[in-house]
Design an enzyme around this catalytic site. Structure first.
Site, PDB file in Angstrom:
ATOM      1  N   GLU A 105       0.693  -1.293  -0.146  1.00 36.16           N
ATOM      2  CA  GLU A 105       0.071  -0.144  -0.100  1.00 36.16           C
ATOM      3  C   GLU A 105       0.759   1.324   0.042  1.00 36.16           C
ATOM      4  OE1 GLU A 105      -2.275  -1.972   3.267  1.00 36.16           O
ATOM      5  OE2 GLU A 105      -4.121  -1.083   2.230  1.00 36.16           O
ATOM      6  N   GLU A 125      -3.447  -9.627   3.447  1.00 31.75           N
ATOM      7  CA  GLU A 125      -4.051  -9.397   4.550  1.00 31.75           C
ATOM      8  C   GLU A 125      -5.208 -10.514   4.859  1.00 31.75           C
ATOM      9  OE1 GLU A 125      -2.865  -7.097   2.823  1.00 31.75           O
ATOM     10  OE2 GLU A 125      -2.634  -5.192   3.871  1.00 31.75           O
TER      11      GLU A 125
HETATM   12  C1  3H9 Z   1      -1.067  -5.173   7.079  1.00 29.71           C
HETATM   13  O1  3H9 Z   1      -0.317  -4.676   6.146  1.00 29.71           O
HETATM   14  C2  3H9 Z   1      -2.456  -4.334   7.143  1.00 29.71           C
HETATM   15  C3  3H9 Z   1      -2.697  -3.068   6.571  1.00 29.71           C
HETATM   16  O2  3H9 Z   1      -3.185  -3.388   5.158  1.00 29.71           O
HETATM   17  C4  3H9 Z   1      -3.382  -2.171   6.911  1.00 29.71           C
HETATM   18  C5  3H9 Z   1      -2.874  -1.101   8.209  1.00 29.71           C
HETATM   19  C6  3H9 Z   1      -3.761  -0.272   8.521  1.00 29.71           C
HETATM   20  N1  3H9 Z   1       4.650  -7.776  11.660  1.00 29.71           N
HETATM   21  O3  3H9 Z   1       8.075 -15.452   8.224  1.00 29.71           O
HETATM   22  P1  3H9 Z   1       9.283 -15.370   8.838  1.00 29.71           P
HETATM   23  C7  3H9 Z   1       8.227 -11.629  11.953  1.00 29.71           C
HETATM   24  S1  3H9 Z   1      -1.238  -6.524   7.782  1.00 29.71           S
HETATM   25  C8  3H9 Z   1       5.357  -8.266  12.587  1.00 29.71           C
HETATM   26  O4  3H9 Z   1       9.967 -16.431   9.620  1.00 29.71           O
HETATM   27  P2  3H9 Z   1      10.178 -15.509   6.057  1.00 29.71           P
HETATM   28  C9  3H9 Z   1       7.811 -13.248  12.105  1.00 29.71           C
HETATM   29  O5  3H9 Z   1       6.757 -13.141  12.996  1.00 29.71           O
HETATM   30  C10 3H9 Z   1       0.496  -7.359   7.386  1.00 29.71           C
HETATM   31  N2  3H9 Z   1       6.431  -9.275  12.606  1.00 29.71           N
HETATM   32  O6  3H9 Z   1      10.538 -15.138   7.606  1.00 29.71           O
HETATM   33  C11 3H9 Z   1       9.293 -13.558  12.338  1.00 29.71           C
HETATM   34  O7  3H9 Z   1       9.488 -13.248  13.774  1.00 29.71           O
HETATM   35  P3  3H9 Z   1      10.286 -14.194  14.632  1.00 29.71           P
HETATM   36  C12 3H9 Z   1       0.316  -7.838   5.859  1.00 29.71           C
HETATM   37  C13 3H9 Z   1       6.398  -9.923  11.139  1.00 29.71           C
HETATM   38  O8  3H9 Z   1      11.455 -15.047   5.115  1.00 29.71           O
HETATM   39  C14 3H9 Z   1      10.264 -12.688  11.470  1.00 29.71           C
HETATM   40  O9  3H9 Z   1       9.508 -11.601  11.105  1.00 29.71           O
HETATM   41  N3  3H9 Z   1       1.663  -8.599   5.736  1.00 29.71           N
HETATM   42  C15 3H9 Z   1       5.722  -9.546  10.398  1.00 29.71           C
HETATM   43  O10 3H9 Z   1      10.108 -16.977   6.043  1.00 29.71           O
HETATM   44  C16 3H9 Z   1      10.498 -13.770  10.231  1.00 29.71           C
HETATM   45  O11 3H9 Z   1       9.405 -13.773   9.278  1.00 29.71           O
HETATM   46  C17 3H9 Z   1       1.742  -9.880   6.045  1.00 29.71           C
HETATM   47  O12 3H9 Z   1       0.904 -10.567   6.336  1.00 29.71           O
HETATM   48  C18 3H9 Z   1       4.836  -8.498  10.372  1.00 29.71           C
HETATM   49  N4  3H9 Z   1       4.132  -8.064   9.097  1.00 29.71           N
HETATM   50  O13 3H9 Z   1       9.057 -14.962   5.395  1.00 29.71           O
HETATM   51  C19 3H9 Z   1       3.266 -10.470   5.713  1.00 29.71           C
HETATM   52  N5  3H9 Z   1       6.104 -10.312   9.248  1.00 29.71           N
HETATM   53  O14 3H9 Z   1      11.808 -14.260  13.855  1.00 29.71           O
HETATM   54  C20 3H9 Z   1       3.393 -11.559   6.834  1.00 29.71           C
HETATM   55  C21 3H9 Z   1       6.992 -11.104   9.752  1.00 29.71           C
HETATM   56  O15 3H9 Z   1      10.442 -13.721  16.119  1.00 29.71           O
HETATM   57  N6  3H9 Z   1       4.906 -11.993   6.705  1.00 29.71           N
HETATM   58  N7  3H9 Z   1       7.196 -10.898  10.940  1.00 29.71           N
HETATM   59  O16 3H9 Z   1       9.627 -15.625  14.557  1.00 29.71           O
HETATM   60  C22 3H9 Z   1       5.175 -13.062   5.999  1.00 29.71           C
HETATM   61  O17 3H9 Z   1       4.292 -13.324   5.105  1.00 29.71           O
HETATM   62  C23 3H9 Z   1       6.614 -13.416   6.013  1.00 29.71           C
HETATM   63  O18 3H9 Z   1       7.102 -12.989   7.248  1.00 29.71           O
HETATM   64  C24 3H9 Z   1       7.664 -12.898   4.939  1.00 29.71           C
HETATM   65  C25 3H9 Z   1       9.023 -13.416   5.283  1.00 29.71           C
HETATM   66  C26 3H9 Z   1       7.135 -13.493   3.384  1.00 29.71           C
HETATM   67  C27 3H9 Z   1       7.806 -11.470   4.801  1.00 29.71           C
END
Ligand code: 3H9
Length: 666
Positions: A105, A125
């Site tokens: 976004e 999301e």
């Molecule tokens: C949003 O954006 C809402 C908005 O539209 C509106 C707002 C008003 N936040 O997965 P990994 C942590 S909703 C906080 O093992 P990879 C994760 O917990 C969000 N922490 O790595 C982990 O922590 P730990 C929309 C986050 O390389 C560490 O980072 N976005 C977040 O296998 C490593 O993660 C998503 O839904 C976060 N957003 O994969 C994306 N993301 O090491 C969600 C990750 O302590 N994330 N962490 O266990 C993913 O899909 C994967 O993390 C990503 C990397 C592909 C990015």
């Protein structure tokens, strides 16, 4: 605290850089830094354009999920995105890694988007039970059209940069190593409006009805994209906000966020330091080329790890490798694999009838007949064949891993790796930690699980481990309900309406009614025995608890109704009208109770691990967060009361938590 945001001047271009490991989540400090950076660029007359980029492994991967449910700190993400968009100096997003959710976004608020070819962009999301709440549902359809906006928002899978370029979602590809420089050389564009596309919306809803069944978020995403085709931008944004807040407050998103963290938490092993030195796994041996052994092998082959597969008979070996090839070719026919990838995978497979060929394997997984004596004998042999330091794993689904380990001289190298069928598809892996399993063996297998794209959960040694152990009370009660007046159709319907992919009897028919049967057709002690004795072994025989046509469509069976009636009479079981609620209380509540016992006994490390098992191994609806999270949302007092009403012995942990107002999950 130092800001995660820094700025750099490149002549008349200001570059704003975020460095917020691990994934550049858009937490408060990042948002504040970005706001300050934009203000700095706007205030300086010598600056003509602004670039936003990230250091580290990825562009912003979204809003910071850990901030959800806490008081919001300014600036809110939607405000920040609006501010970027309102800038009269062009702002360019320079994307690498994954621009996800709020990260995507932010790029949509920018006037230009440039990405390296390896980048991915998307709005996942919906997988957290939400929708892009920082203008994404309104800007995406305007920029990239309704069909792609529906795909991205309601399904949540990111797309590669090249596809985003074709769709107009990004403007240009940068050189893989020249992102910063290429981004600096960029200008400004104007906003589009989304063309109405009601046919696309209706078709999309219809096509995906099955996938979205039970979920709130996909419909909300679709409604927002639809609003973008009919409302002025500001009104569309207001509608998006309202829908976002509804989802954010709802139980489904809380459940889906719980699972996001639960899945990552499951990888942590109590008492084993994260920096434990792992063993090298360069070649894997699999014993058994049946459905399970073949599926297990495919996981490693697909990850580029060579596999030696062993069978006892040549024809079984050929059949097994033939099935592996057929599965890969089916994926290739669907365009999921290139022909050369199929050949590479098959080329890494060494079929053999000779167990001693496993001598060079670093991990050997046994997937033979579920019989303790057979397994013990096999592990005894492996002990003499496997090289020192090789990990010896059993794919048993119930048996005592310590007993298996004791048949070797190296129990510290032995553990359970319980894959779920079909093993090349199901994401769950239960890793069974024996009493003597060495910490580095456990850590190696947990890390390897990630390499083969599994979600691994550590389980202790007990009958059925976590998943199958909890399945048992459910199956027992389901059978009792039949005796007391319910039908298989009713019990299954309640489970399907709850969100499970199938009910207990549909599951029996799929797995095989004959599994675990004593094989004596004259010994009929249960409804199951009666079915098995008549050859009603389930889907494979087109008859089980249901009748099946050639396409395996089920219909209620008159014969099964007769068998049930006979048994009711024979046993004198008291009949009553079984309500749907009773089915929930008697089949699902006992699972929670068993989960509590598993925790009490330390057979699972944490309640959220149990939830991960049920989501990834049995298709528990993710929007209900797994049995333990669901129990918390039902209310533990209610669960205890329900169990007591039906005469179950309630686990102490469950009782204590209910009495003290506690929860299983945070
Ligand atoms: C949003 O954006 C809402 C908005 O539209 C509106 C707002 C008003 N936040 O997965 P990994 C942590 S909703 C906080 O093992 P990879 C994760 O917990 C969000 N922490 O790595 C982990 O922590 P730990 C929309 C986050 O390389 C560490 O980072 N976005 C977040 O296998 C490593 O993660 C998503 O839904 C976060 N957003 O994969 C994306 N993301 O090491 C969600 C990750 O302590 N994330 N962490 O266990 C993913 O899909 C994967 O993390 C990503 C990397 C592909 C990015």
């Amino acid at each position: 605290m130092t800001s995660p945001i820094t700025t750099e001047r490149h002549d008349d271009v200001l570059v704003i850089i975020s460095n917020n490991p691990p994934v550049n989540a858009l937490g408060a400090a990042v948002r504040q830094g970005l706001e300050a950076g934009i203000k700095q660029g706007l205030a300086d007359d010598s600056i003509k354009a602004i670039v936003i980029r990230c250091d580290g492994r990825t562009f912003f991967a979204g809003a910071d999920i850990t901030e959800f449910g806490k008081p919001m700190q300014e600036p809110a993400l939607p405000t920040l995105v609006d501010m970027i968009e309102a800038s009269d100096k062009p702002v360019v997003a320079a994307i690498h890694g994954t621009a996800l959710g709020g990260g995507c976004e932010v790029t949509l608020g920018c006037h230009y988007r440039i990405a390296v070819p390896s980048a991915k962009i998307g709005t996942p999301e919906v997988k957290l039970g939400l929708l892009p709440g920082a203008g994404g549902t309104q800007r995406l359809p305007r920029l990239a059209g309704v069909p792609l906006a529906l795909e991205l928002t309601a399904k949540g899978d990111p797309i590669p940069a090249k596809k985003a370029l074709e769709a107009g979602l990004i403007d240009r590809l940068a050189g893989e190593d020249r992102l910063a420089a290429d981004a600096i050389a960029f200008g400004r564009a104007s906003e589009k409006t989304a063309a109405p596309d009601p046919a696309a919306i209706e078709a999309f809803k219809k096509e995906n009805a099955r996938r979205f069944r039970g979920f709130d978020a996909p419909a909300a995403n679709i409604a927002c994209v639809e609003a973008a085709t009919r409302l002025p931008f500001a009104e569309g944004i207001a509608f998006e906000r309202q829908e976002f807040m509804k989802l954010m407050m709802g139980v489904q998103s809380a459940a889906q966020r719980h699972i996001f963290f639960a899945e990552r938490q499951a990888a942590r092993i109590d008492g084993v330091p994260a920096d434990t030195r792992l063993r090298d796994i360069k070649r894997v041996g699999v014993i058994g080329a049946g459905t399970m052994g073949g599926g297990i092998s495919m996981n490693f082959l697909s990850a580029g790890i060579p596999v030696t597969i062993v069978e006892m008979q040549q024809d079984a070996l050929e059949r097994g490798t033939g099935v592996i090839r057929k599965n890969y070719e089916a994926s290739a026919a669907k365009g999921r694999l290139k022909p050369e990838q199929v050949e590479a995978a098959m080329g890494a497979l060494t079929p053999t009838l000779d167990l001693t060929k496993l001598a060079d394997c670093d991990l050997i997984i046994e997937a033979v007949y579920e019989n303790m004596d057979v397994k013990k004998e096999l592990f005894g042999k492996l002990d003499t064949i496997a090289k020192p330091g090789a990990i010896l794993a059993s794919n048993t689904s119930y048996l005592n891993v310590d007993e298996i380990a004791a048949s070797t001289s190296r129990p510290e190298d032995v553990l359970g790796m319980h894959f779920f069928s079909p093993a090349n598809v199901m994401k769950l892996l239960e890793v069974v930690r024996g009493a003597k399993t060495a910490p580095d063996v456990l850590a190696t297998v947990m890390a390897l699980a990630k390499t083969i794209k599994k979600v691994a959960v550590v389980a202790g040694v007990c009958h059925g481990f976590i998943g199958n152990r909890m399945l048992m009370p459910r199956q027992v009660e389901a059978m009792k309900l039949l005796m007391e007046g319910a039908t298989p159709e009713q019990v299954d319907r309640v489970h399907v309406e709850f969100g499970m992919p199938m009910g207990p009897f549909q599951m029996s028919d799929l797995a095989g009614v004959d599994i675990g049967w004593h094989r004596d057709p004259t010994r009929i002690e249960s409804i199951r025995d009666a079915l098995a004795a008549e050859g009603r072994w389930g889907q494979k025989k087109q008859a089980g608890f249901y009748d099946y046509d050639e396409k395996r469509n089920p219909s209620p069976s008159a014969r099964v109704a007769e068998i049930i009636a006979e048994f009711r009479k024979k046993t004198g079981a008291v009949q009553h009208e079984v309500t749907d609620q009773e089915i929930v209380e008697r089949t699902l509540y006992p699972m929670v109770n068993e989960g509590a016992l598993i925790l009490e006994e330390g057979m699972a490390q944490r309640a959220s691990d149990i939830d991960v098992v049920w989501i990834y191994g049995y298709g528990w609806p993710v929007y209900r967060g797994g049995p333990m999270f669901w129990a918390d949302t039902e209310g533990l007092k209610k669960i205890v009361a329900g169990l007591e009403k039906h005469g179950f012995a309630v686990a102490t942990l469950l009782k204590d938590k209910a009495e003290s107002g506690g929860r299983f999950t945070s």
